[in-house]
Design a protein around this motif. Structure first.
Motif, PDB file in Angstrom:
ATOM      1  N   UNK A 242       0.922  -1.270  -0.068  1.00  0.00           N
ATOM      2  CA  UNK A 242       0.039  -0.052   0.112  1.00  0.00           C
ATOM      3  C   UNK A 242       0.720   1.022  -0.079  1.00  0.00           C
ATOM      4  N   UNK A 243       0.675   2.095  -0.955  1.00  0.00           N
ATOM      5  CA  UNK A 243       1.471   3.663  -0.992  1.00  0.00           C
ATOM      6  C   UNK A 243       0.990   4.436   0.200  1.00  0.00           C
ATOM      7  N   UNK A 244       1.748   4.696   1.201  1.00  0.00           N
ATOM      8  CA  UNK A 244       1.387   5.409   2.260  1.00  0.00           C
ATOM      9  C   UNK A 244       1.766   7.104   2.087  1.00  0.00           C
ATOM     10  N   UNK A 245       0.828   7.731   2.458  1.00  0.00           N
ATOM     11  CA  UNK A 245       1.198   9.310   2.322  1.00  0.00           C
ATOM     12  C   UNK A 245       1.695   9.797   3.609  1.00  0.00           C
ATOM     13  N   UNK A 246       1.058   9.410   4.726  1.00  0.00           N
ATOM     14  CA  UNK A 246       1.398  10.055   5.992  1.00  0.00           C
ATOM     15  C   UNK A 246       1.581   8.777   6.816  1.00  0.00           C
ATOM     16  N   UNK A 247       2.548   8.807   7.897  1.00  0.00           N
ATOM     17  CA  UNK A 247       2.686   8.037   8.794  1.00  0.00           C
ATOM     18  C   UNK A 247       2.395   8.496  10.333  1.00  0.00           C
ATOM     19  N   UNK A 248       1.730   7.538  11.029  1.00  0.00           N
ATOM     20  CA  UNK A 248       1.581   7.769  12.443  1.00  0.00           C
ATOM     21  C   UNK A 248       2.185   6.789  13.353  1.00  0.00           C
ATOM     22  N   UNK A 249       2.769   7.032  14.319  1.00  0.00           N
ATOM     23  CA  UNK A 249       3.561   6.078  15.119  1.00  0.00           C
ATOM     24  C   UNK A 249       3.013   6.428  16.403  1.00  0.00           C
TER      25      UNK A 249
END
Length: 81
Positions: free
Chosen positions: A19-26
């Protein structure tokens, strides 16, 4: 930078579809963030020394009843010039 993710559910016919991810939350503890940060710094250092191919690390998944750990793989981006 390019971020690629994989779903948590395995598809029997197709496997894990990227899946191409634009934003990432950790969401992590300071210990977990330090482990991830140190891993990324070491990857960066290896890229600068031209001793890097690809590296990965498995981190603990803190969701209830995780099926696997969280796997992070870093691939070197070809630098211009």
């Amino acid at each position: 930078m390019e971020l690629i993710g994989y779903p948590t559910e395995f598809n029997k016919d197709e496997g894990l579809i990227p899946i191409d991810i634009q934003d990432l939350q950790i969401k992590a503890t300071s210990e977990e963030l330090n482990k991830l940060a140190n891993f990324l710094i070491e990857c960066s250092n290896q890229i600068e020394r031209n001793t890097f191919d690809d590296e990965s690390i498995e981190l603990i998944d803190s969701k209830p009843n995780p099926k696997t750990g969280i796997w992070v793989q870093v691939l070197a981006e070809k630098q211009e010039g």
